[in-house]
Each structure stands twice: as structure tokens, then as C-alpha cells.
Design a protein around this motif. Structure first.
Motif, PDB file in Angstrom:
ATOM      1  N   TYR A  76       9.227   0.406  -4.529  1.00 42.63           N
ATOM      2  CA  TYR A  76       9.943   0.998  -3.848  1.00 42.63           C
ATOM      3  C   TYR A  76      10.505  -0.068  -2.369  1.00 42.63           C
ATOM      4  O   TYR A  76      11.773  -0.331  -2.089  1.00 42.63           O
ATOM      5  N   ARG A  77       9.886   0.719  -1.502  1.00 47.74           N
ATOM      6  CA  ARG A  77       9.796   0.156   0.029  1.00 47.74           C
ATOM      7  C   ARG A  77       9.937  -1.210   0.184  1.00 47.74           C
ATOM      8  O   ARG A  77      10.652  -2.274   0.684  1.00 47.74           O
ATOM      9  N   VAL A  78       9.251  -2.244   0.240  1.00 49.83           N
ATOM     10  CA  VAL A  78       8.325  -3.718   0.074  1.00 49.83           C
ATOM     11  C   VAL A  78       9.991  -4.150  -0.570  1.00 49.83           C
ATOM     12  O   VAL A  78      10.312  -4.885   0.011  1.00 49.83           O
ATOM     13  N   PRO A  79      10.268  -3.936  -1.469  1.00 51.73           N
ATOM     14  CA  PRO A  79      10.973  -5.119  -2.031  1.00 51.73           C
ATOM     15  C   PRO A  79      12.607  -4.577  -1.566  1.00 51.73           C
ATOM     16  O   PRO A  79      13.586  -6.029  -1.128  1.00 51.73           O
ATOM     17  N   LYS A  80      12.640  -3.576  -0.974  1.00 50.31           N
ATOM     18  CA  LYS A  80      14.031  -3.554   0.344  1.00 50.31           C
ATOM     19  C   LYS A  80      13.597  -4.162   1.926  1.00 50.31           C
ATOM     20  O   LYS A  80      14.678  -4.459   1.995  1.00 50.31           O
ATOM     21  N   LYS A  81      12.502  -4.377   1.839  1.00 49.23           N
ATOM     22  CA  LYS A  81      12.496  -5.581   2.978  1.00 49.23           C
ATOM     23  C   LYS A  81      12.206  -6.331   3.072  1.00 49.23           C
ATOM     24  O   LYS A  81      12.570  -7.185   3.563  1.00 49.23           O
ATOM     25  N   ARG A  82      11.953  -7.208   2.030  1.00 47.12           N
ATOM     26  CA  ARG A  82      11.746  -8.143   1.936  1.00 47.12           C
ATOM     27  C   ARG A  82      12.583  -8.547   0.414  1.00 47.12           C
ATOM     28  O   ARG A  82      11.845  -8.948  -1.611  1.00 47.12           O
ATOM     29  N   PRO A  83      13.573  -8.864   0.101  1.00 43.57           N
ATOM     30  CA  PRO A  83      14.443  -8.755  -1.265  1.00 43.57           C
ATOM     31  C   PRO A  83      13.477 -10.274  -1.646  1.00 43.57           C
ATOM     32  O   PRO A  83      13.972 -10.420  -3.279  1.00 43.57           O
ATOM     33  N   GLU A  84      13.925 -10.754  -1.167  1.00 44.22           N
ATOM     34  CA  GLU A  84      13.671 -12.621  -1.872  1.00 44.22           C
ATOM     35  C   GLU A  84      12.635 -12.753  -2.572  1.00 44.22           C
ATOM     36  O   GLU A  84      11.807 -13.872  -2.696  1.00 44.22           O
ATOM     37  N   ALA A  85      11.680 -12.033  -1.628  1.00 41.38           N
ATOM     38  CA  ALA A  85      10.370 -12.176  -2.832  1.00 41.38           C
ATOM     39  C   ALA A  85       9.434 -11.798  -3.522  1.00 41.38           C
ATOM     40  O   ALA A  85      10.391 -10.834  -4.093  1.00 41.38           O
ATOM     41  N   ASN A  86       9.163 -12.788  -4.343  1.00 47.66           N
ATOM     42  CA  ASN A  86       8.591 -12.553  -5.866  1.00 47.66           C
ATOM     43  C   ASN A  86       7.915 -11.448  -5.848  1.00 47.66           C
ATOM     44  O   ASN A  86       6.012 -12.020  -5.062  1.00 47.66           O
ATOM     45  N   ILE A  87       7.795 -10.603  -6.597  1.00 46.61           N
ATOM     46  CA  ILE A  87       6.260  -9.704  -5.618  1.00 46.61           C
ATOM     47  C   ILE A  87       5.614  -9.331  -7.972  1.00 46.61           C
ATOM     48  O   ILE A  87       6.381  -8.890  -8.330  1.00 46.61           O
ATOM     49  N   LEU A  88       4.620 -10.123  -7.380  1.00 46.08           N
ATOM     50  CA  LEU A  88       3.858  -9.131  -8.904  1.00 46.08           C
ATOM     51  C   LEU A  88       3.141  -7.911  -9.137  1.00 46.08           C
ATOM     52  O   LEU A  88       2.375  -8.115 -10.603  1.00 46.08           O
ATOM     53  N   GLY A  89       2.859  -7.062  -8.690  1.00 42.50           N
ATOM     54  CA  GLY A  89       2.792  -6.326  -8.338  1.00 42.50           C
ATOM     55  C   GLY A  89       1.132  -5.627  -7.430  1.00 42.50           C
ATOM     56  O   GLY A  89       1.914  -5.961  -6.665  1.00 42.50           O
ATOM     57  N   VAL A  90       0.556  -4.406  -7.992  1.00 45.33           N
ATOM     58  CA  VAL A  90       0.196  -4.150  -5.911  1.00 45.33           C
ATOM     59  C   VAL A  90      -1.396  -4.119  -6.476  1.00 45.33           C
ATOM     60  O   VAL A  90      -2.198  -4.151  -8.109  1.00 45.33           O
ATOM     61  N   LEU A  91      -2.945  -5.166  -5.736  1.00 44.17           N
ATOM     62  CA  LEU A  91      -4.109  -5.219  -5.566  1.00 44.17           C
ATOM     63  C   LEU A  91      -4.506  -3.561  -5.797  1.00 44.17           C
ATOM     64  O   LEU A  91      -4.418  -3.251  -4.553  1.00 44.17           O
ATOM     65  N   VAL A  92      -4.953  -3.177  -6.545  1.00 45.65           N
ATOM     66  CA  VAL A  92      -5.969  -1.759  -6.143  1.00 45.65           C
ATOM     67  C   VAL A  92      -7.338  -2.165  -6.212  1.00 45.65           C
ATOM     68  O   VAL A  92      -7.958  -3.061  -6.670  1.00 45.65           O
ATOM     69  N   GLN A  93      -8.067  -2.039  -4.939  1.00 43.35           N
ATOM     70  CA  GLN A  93      -9.427  -2.727  -4.232  1.00 43.35           C
ATOM     71  C   GLN A  93     -10.035  -1.497  -3.448  1.00 43.35           C
ATOM     72  O   GLN A  93     -10.014  -0.209  -3.270  1.00 43.35           O
ATOM     73  N   GLU A  94     -11.759  -1.493  -3.467  1.00 40.61           N
ATOM     74  CA  GLU A  94     -12.623  -1.217  -2.801  1.00 40.61           C
ATOM     75  C   GLU A  94     -12.303  -0.815  -1.653  1.00 40.61           C
ATOM     76  O   GLU A  94     -11.831  -1.446  -0.462  1.00 40.61           O
ATOM     77  N   MET A  95     -12.794   0.444  -1.516  1.00 37.79           N
ATOM     78  CA  MET A  95     -12.590   0.764   0.177  1.00 37.79           C
ATOM     79  C   MET A  95     -13.860   0.644   1.133  1.00 37.79           C
ATOM     80  O   MET A  95     -14.351   1.018   0.498  1.00 37.79           O
ATOM     81  N   CYS A  96     -13.843  -0.679   1.844  1.00 38.17           N
ATOM     82  CA  CYS A  96     -14.718  -0.478   2.983  1.00 38.17           C
ATOM     83  C   CYS A  96     -15.262   0.584   3.799  1.00 38.17           C
ATOM     84  O   CYS A  96     -13.959   0.575   4.288  1.00 38.17           O
ATOM     85  N   LYS A  97     -16.214   1.396   4.253  1.00 38.48           N
ATOM     86  CA  LYS A  97     -16.105   2.266   4.817  1.00 38.48           C
ATOM     87  C   LYS A  97     -17.023   1.959   6.183  1.00 38.48           C
ATOM     88  O   LYS A  97     -18.426   0.851   5.844  1.00 38.48           O
ATOM     89  N   GLY A  98     -16.384   2.209   7.433  1.00 34.68           N
ATOM     90  CA  GLY A  98     -18.057   1.995   8.571  1.00 34.68           C
ATOM     91  C   GLY A  98     -17.893   1.201   9.492  1.00 34.68           C
ATOM     92  O   GLY A  98     -18.677   1.390   9.939  1.00 34.68           O
ATOM     93  N   GLY A  99     -17.707   0.036   8.783  1.00 31.30           N
ATOM     94  CA  GLY A  99     -17.390  -1.210   9.580  1.00 31.30           C
ATOM     95  C   GLY A  99     -16.714  -1.358  10.181  1.00 31.30           C
ATOM     96  O   GLY A  99     -15.785  -0.407  10.377  1.00 31.30           O
ATOM     97  N   LYS A 100     -17.467  -2.890  11.251  1.00 34.85           N
ATOM     98  CA  LYS A 100     -15.818  -3.147  12.762  1.00 34.85           C
ATOM     99  C   LYS A 100     -15.415  -4.777  11.743  1.00 34.85           C
ATOM    100  O   LYS A 100     -15.978  -4.415  10.878  1.00 34.85           O
ATOM    101  N   GLU A 101     -13.791  -4.826  12.099  1.00 36.51           N
ATOM    102  CA  GLU A 101     -13.342  -5.284  11.728  1.00 36.51           C
ATOM    103  C   GLU A 101     -13.104  -6.816  12.489  1.00 36.51           C
ATOM    104  O   GLU A 101     -13.404  -7.095  13.936  1.00 36.51           O
ATOM    105  N   VAL A 102     -13.706  -8.056  12.285  1.00 33.29           N
ATOM    106  CA  VAL A 102     -13.215  -9.038  13.159  1.00 33.29           C
ATOM    107  C   VAL A 102     -13.009 -10.151  12.151  1.00 33.29           C
ATOM    108  O   VAL A 102     -12.006 -10.046  11.704  1.00 33.29           O
TER     109      VAL A 102
END
Ligand code: ADP
Ligand code: MG
Length: 699
Positions: free
Chosen positions: A560-586
Motif C-alpha cells: 500500500y505504502r511503497v507505490p504511494k512513495k514511488r508511483p513510477e516504480a515497477n513493483i514485482l512483489g515482495v521478497l520473503v527472506q530468512e532473517m540473519c540474527k546476532g551478526g554485525k553488519e559490514v
């Protein structure tokens, strides 16, 4: 090619020589004469019979012999014609002083190209145009309008700025600094900095190569070849900012974080080049390299006649990571037997305020003989009894008798040490007007020695699936697609041994919940669109979703929200991804520099990279050591190592990631820029995960 006819010509023709004082054509001729040049000089000017007592020729052809060096001081538009004449008579070396070429714009550039073309066809090498000329003191050759012939010495200097060279010459002449060669390279139409550096690398008169550059003609060749020459002779360069030729709008983190100078810094470091910030600093360093042996190690002994300067030097030695020599017992006993009881026998050796030349000599000999000392720094302040001149003479004498270890001096003051300073300069003992200048010179010398003796660079090659990447890259290029999406970027990374999180695309909330169930909770939801580069910016990332319901709600909200912010963007769906826990981000990244190729980046990752800017850069291909060094030079490193009892992260795995990425971008020059952000890393023994990645290909 040999630069013999540039550096040691038997005859020089000056085309455009003039009898009119103040004209460049006059200055060059009179500088040639004033220098006492021993070869033949042929002034060429159709409007004169004789200049300064020399027969003048109407053109090159009528000289009747081939001048080994031809200097052109004629209007730009006639240069091509005279170059043709040079070809005809068979001259091989030409210096074009004349300005009005590339530096004035398109027309000038065309003229310069024409000149280069004639030169190439005729087998002529050209220095310039738009330069000050060339000086070789040992051969009494001053084919320049820069100033008086300087003393002969061990410094070869090349400059892309003629005016700066004139200033250097003036400064050097006032301070008795000597040169082997001074070359103004001007527009570098043909002969460039690397040609000169190569030409002086095996020159017996040159001990150190120094220069001022605004850009480097061929980055790749420079890093390789200057890197080899650095092993033989130190190269000290000032590189001024200038404009970055390849400046372009960068879309990756790496691209936007790498400044135009980053690649230069990295290239200089790889090639062992000593970068200087000012002319003063450059000559501080150059004089020491030109006159002193290299230190065997970093252990410094200080001799002083005053406590204050001794402490200042000691502070600076410590601050710069040099070692304060621990004097041998034998040395201490020796000093004790001669120095007054109040003297400090330990480093800094304080010979006291009433020290005459003799006491300095004794201490200097003792320090040089000490096996624990690699370098000696002598400080002197002009006190009532001080014999500045006699002390200087004694130092010069000892430096000749014991030439194995470098000696640097710092006679502080002005008028009272004037004679001493002159004697030191003439005696080729480097003298500094501040302790800091002396200590930073020592630091640079010992760094150079360490650089020279570092182990050979070995770049590890990982077994990878190159074919797969080739296919993806070629397909994109064929279809004219520059941006490689997250899925394909990750396929590429997997082919090079990276691990990425599991996940699939959902187009309905129901589907998203099903995928989440299969992956196991918690999961992450991300908006899926080729048009959205930074997903978080548009509310396109939700992490830590713990149930089917949370996933469904998050899905609906996002769609609902993303197309409002970026009306021109071609949205193909949503990626459902496993979550990495406890690590640090570099973040691991690469931006291809137009001069030096792939520039790798490492730093603190996540969505705050641009804000925190805790990143480091180095040119690919990386060795294990260089990758590790990139990590160490960030603040993030301390956090990764674990602070206050926190568990440390697997550092070697991160370094390996950088090496793998370096291999990828070296093997695929089509990749223009890329980053993995975040690269989620965990404790020792775990495998880092490339959570998000993007790359763009050449246009
Ligand atoms: P973008 O950079 O386009 O905003 P990312 O995929 O990098 O999107 O996600 C933004 C942030 O969300 C990451 O920096 C990270 O903190 C978090 N994140 C995203 N995916 C995951 C994941 N699978 N596991 C853990 N954290 C994640
Ligand atoms: Mg990201």
C-alpha cells in the motif's frame, strides 16, 4: 628509450633564439651560455645573423649537422612545420617550450595531437609543450628559462607545473640544494612522468626521484613500473588535487564514498611512493635520502645540548611509532668516562649547555658505534659557549668517516647557527629548522626501508564458477541493462563462493505467509522492484516478523505504502527472506577508478554507511595482508574484534570476502561498481552472509 640526447647532448639548437632581453628565446640562450655548456650551441632565427657572439642559422637545415637536442621557442602554430624539419634532419629529441596547446582548449589540443603524430612517425621523443625546459647541472646544461644553474646533487625533480619548478630552483639555489636533473614535463604530450622516472631510475647521479604531479597518464603502468623502481630509488611525489577525470554520478555506496584522491592514495601506497604535502616537506625528505644511507631499522639516538628540544624530539619519535634506541652498556660506560657528571648518559644523550664541538664529536662517535642505534639525530641550541660552526664541521667529518648510519641535524635558531647550518649543507648532512621536520624525515626513511623489505605480494586465487558469471554479465550487456538486480547480483556472488540468505518472491499476502512458514520465523520482507535501489528509504524493508499474521500485515502495508512513495516504480512483489540474527553488519564494495581500476572498499555496514563514513579503500587485486589491513584501518575493526568482553567476529572470513570480491571485479572488468551491504558477519567459525547486494555494469 635512452634519454641520453636529452640529458647529455653534444649539441643543442635553439629554434626561436632571440637577441631581445626578456624574451624566452633570449633567456634560454643566455642560460645555456651562463651555465658554461661545453657542447655546441646553434641559435636558429631567420632574422638574426648572430646572437651573443654565436653564429645564428636561418633554419635547422642550414646548420649542416644534426643537433642532438632541439629546443623550440616559436609560436605554437609554426611548431608542426618545424617538427617536420626536425624529422627531415634526423633529430631525435625535442623540447617544446611554447605554450598554446592542449591547455587552451580544443584547437590547442588538435595542434598538439598533430605534433605528437609527426613526432611518432619521425621517431622523435618530445618533452612539453608548455614547459620550462630541462636542466642537468653535472653537464652544465640549462636549456630552460627557469633560473640559474643549480648545484649538482642527487635529486632528480620532475614537475608538471613550470612555475613551481622556477620557485623550487630559486629556493634550492638559496639553500645550496643540488640536483641531478630538473625536468619540466608541461603538457606531457609525449614524454610523461613514468618515462622520466624510468629514465632516471638507473641514472648514477640520481639518488632520489621527486616530483610534482597533477595527474598520472597511465595509472596501471604507473603502479606496476614505479612500484619496481621504488625498490631501487625512493620516489617522493606531491600530487595536487586537480579534477577527477572520471568524476561521474555514483549510484553505489562505494562510488559515493570514494573521493577523487582515494585511488591515488592507494596507488601510491601500493607503488611504495612517498606522498608529500608540501615542497618544504618534500625537500626535507629528499635531502636526507639524497645524502644519507638508509637506516637498518627504526632505533633513533638523540644527542642534545638542552633538555627541552630533547623532550620534544622524544615525544615526536614516540608519536610517530619510531623506536627510542636503548643504548648499549658499553656506550653508557664510554659516555660516563668523558661527559661531565651532570650529563644524561641515556637516550637522549644530553651533553649539556656548555658542550663544545669536542663533546658533541665524542657523543656522536659513541652513538654511531652503538649496535642498538640505527639513526642519530643531533640537536643544538645556540647557548653562550656553543660552537655552532665547529660542531657542524665535526659532524660533517664524522659523517664521512662513518657513512654507514644516517645522521640528521637540527640546529635551532637563526643568526647564531647560520654558519653551522651552511657548513652542514655544504657537507651534505641534512639539517632541519625544527625537531618535527627531522623526526618525520626519519619516520619516512624507516617506513621506506620497511616497505622495501616486505614480503612479495601474493594474491590468492579461489576456485570459482566463472562461466556462470560470464553468462549473467553477457546477457545483461546484450539487453543493454546496466543495473544488475539483487537476485542476479546474488547469483554472481554465489558463483564466487558467497553465501546469501534463502528466500523467494511473493505476490500475495497468502503466498508470503506460506514462504515464511517454510523458511521458519523470524523472516524479513523486502519490496521487490528493479527501480528501487535503496529499499529502506521507501519503507520497503521489514525485519523480525514472527508470525504468519505479522507477515500478512507487513505485506499489505508495504504494497500500500511503497507505490504511494514511488508511483513510477515497477513493483514485482515482495521478497520473503530468512532473517540473519546476532551478526554485525559490514559493507564490502568496489568502485572502478578511471585511472587505476577497481578500488575495493570495506567499512561499517547497514543503512548508516554514508553517515558514519567509517570506510577504507585499497586497489584490487588484494592480498590477504592488504585485505586484513583494510579492516584494521577502520574503527569498525575494534568493534569486530570484540570490546568489553563481547565475542569477536570472524575477521579472517571478512578478509576472505574482500579477496573473493577483489577476484570477481578483477576477472570481470565489465563490473563498474558494486557493493554488498550488509554483509552480516558472525563469531569465529560462522559463515558471513551477503544479505543485500547490487552492482552496475559498464555503459
Ligand atoms: P536496502 O539497503 O535496500 O535498504 P537491505 O536489504 O540492505 O535494503 O536491508 C536494510 C537493512 O535491513 C539491512 O541493513 C539490515 O540491517 C536489515 N536486513 C535486511 N535483510 C535482513 C536479513 N535477511 N537479516 C537480517 N537483517 C536484515
Ligand atoms: Mg542494503
Amino acid at each position: 628509450m635512452s634519454f641520453g640526447s636529452f640529458f647529455n647532448p653534444q649539441s643543442v639548437a635553439i629554434v626561436g633564439a632571440s637577441r631581445q632581453r626578456g624574451k624566452v628565446g633570449y633567456e634560454i640562450l643566455s642560460n645555456m651560455l651562463a651555465a658554461g655548456y661545453q657542447g655546441k650551441i646553434f641559435p636558429v632565427n631567420s632574422k638574426a645573423e648572430e646572437i651573443e657572439g654565436l653564429k645564428c642559422y636561418p633554419d635547422l637545415t642550414s646548420i649542416g649537422e644534426v643537433p642532438e637536442l632541439v629546443v623550440l621557442v616559436i609560436p605554437a602554430k609554426v611548431v608542426p612545420a618545424i617538427m617536420q624539419e626536425c624529422v627531415k634532419i634526423g633529430t631525435k629529441s625535442v623540447v617544446i617550450i611554447t605554450a598554446g596547446f592542449k591547455e587552451i582548449g580544443k584547437e590547442g589540443k588538435a595542434l598538439e595531437d598533430r605534433v605528437v603524430q609527426i613526432a611518432k612517425q619521425g621517431g622523435i621523443r618530445v618533452i612539453g609543450p608548455n614547459c620550462l625546459g630541462l636542466i642537468v647541472p653535472a653537464n652544465k646544461l640549462n636549456a630552460s628559462f627557469g633560473g640559474d644553474l643549480p648545484a649538482a646533487g642527487g635529486i632528480a625533480y620532475l614537475s608538471q607545473s613550470g612555475a613551481l619548478l622556477a620557485a623550487i630552483l630559486d629556493m634550492a639555489n638559496a639553500n645550496g640544494i643540488g640536483f641531478s636533473k630538473l625536468i619540466s614535463i608541461g603538457n606531457k604530450a609525449d614524454v610523461d612522468e613514468l618515462d622520466i622516472i624510468k629514465a632516471v631510475s638507473d641514472d648514477e647521479d640520481t639518488q632520489v626521484i621527486a616530483g610534482y604531479l597533477e595527474n598520472i597518464t597511465d595509472g596501471d603502468a604507473f603502479v606496476r613500473q614505479a612500484g619496481q623502481i621504488s625498490h631501487i630509488k625512493p620516489i617522493l611525489l606531491i600530487k595536487s588535487g586537480g579534477t577527477s577525470a572520471g568524476a561521474k554520478a555514483a549510484s553505489s555506496h562505494t562510488g559515493s564514498l570514494a573521493g577523487s584522491e582515494t585511488a591515488y592514495e592507494s596507488a601510491f601506497e601500493r607503488a611504495g611512493i612517498i606522498r608529500c604535502d608540501s615542497i618544504k616537506q618534500q625537500f626535507d625528505y629528499a635531502q636526507a635520502f639524497a645524502s644519507q644511507p638508509l637506516p637498518a631499522g627504526p632505533r633513533v639516538a638523540v644527542i642534545t645540548n638542552a633538555g627541552g628540544p630533547g623532550i620534544m624530539a622524544a615525544d615526536s619519535i614516540e608519536r610517530r611509532g619510531l623506536t627510542f634506541a636503548k643504548l648499549d652498556n658499553g656506550t653508557i660506560n664510554k659516555l660516563a668516562s668523558v661527559l661531565p657528571p651532570a650529563a644524561n648518559l641515556y637516550n637522549p644523550i644530553d651533553v649539556l649547555g656548555d658542550a663544545l664541538a669536542e663533546r658533541y664529536s665524542f657523543a656522536l662517535n659513541a652513538a654511531l658505534d652503538d649496535p642498538n642505534v640505527d639513526i642519530v639525530l643531533i640537536l643544538l641550541t645556540p647557548q653562550a659557549m656553543t660552537e655552532a660552526a665547529a660542531t657542524a664541521e665535526a659532524i660533517v667529518k664524522i659523517s664521512r668517516e662513518k657513512p654507514e648510519k644516517p645522521i640528521l641535524t637540527c640546529f635551532l635558531g637563526a643568526k647564531k647557527v647560520e654558519d653551522g647550518v651552511r657548513i652542514l649543507r655544504e657537507g651534505k648532512v641534512p639539517q632541519y629548522d625544527a625537531t618535527d621536520g627531522a623526526v618525520s624525515t626519519i619516520k619516512v626513511m624507516s617506513d621506506y626501508v620497511r616497505w622495501r623489505s616486505r614480503p612479495k605480494r601474493v594474491v590468492k586465487l579461489f576456485p570459482v564458477n566463472r562461466r556462470k558469471v560470464e553468462n549473467i554479465v553477457e546477457r545483461h550487456l546484450r539487453q543493454g541493462i546496466r543495473e544488475v538486480g539483487e537476485t542476479e547480483s546474488k547469483e554472481i556472488l554465489e558463483a564466487y563462493g558467497f553465501v546469501t540468505p534463502k528466500g523467494s518472491i511473493a505476490t500475495t499476502a497468502e503466498q508470503a505467509a506460506n514462504i515464511a512458514n517454510q523458511l521458519g520465523f523470524p523472516v524479513v520482507l523486502k519490496i521487490w522492484s528493479p527501480d528501487i535501489l535503496h529499499k529502506s528509504d521507501v519503507g520497503g524493508v521489514r525485519v523480525g516478523l514472527n508470525s504468519e499474521q505479522e507477515v500478512k500485515d507487513a505485506f499489505d502495508l508495504m504494497m500500500y505504502r511503497v507505490p504511494k512513495k514511488r508511483p513510477e516504480a515497477n513493483i514485482l512483489g515482495v521478497l520473503v527472506q530468512e532473517m540473519c540474527k546476532g551478526g554485525k553488519e559490514v559493507i564490502l564494495g568496489m568502485n572502478r577508478d578511471p585511472h587505476f581500476g577497481p578500488l575495493m572498499m570495506f567499512g561499517m555496514g547497514g543503512i548508516m554507511v554514508e553517515v558514519l563514513k567509517d570506510v577504507s579503500f585499497y586497489l584490487a587485486p588484494l592480498t590477504a595482508d592488504e585485505a586484513k589491513q583494510m579492516l584494521v584501518s577502520t574503527k569498525t575493526y575494534k568493534m569486530l574484534k570484540g570490546v568489553r568482553g563481547q565475542e569477536g567476529m570472524d575477521i579472517d572470513k571478512i578478509a576472505e570476502g574482500l579477496q573473493r570480491l577483489s577476484q570477481l571485479v578483477t576477472e570481470f572488468p565489465q563490473i563498474q561498481e558494486m557493493d554488498i551491504n550488509p554483509y552480516v558477519v558472525g563469531p569465529e567459525g560462522t559463515t558471513p552472509i551477503a544479505v543485500d547486494a547490487r552492482m552496475s555494469l559498464e555503459q
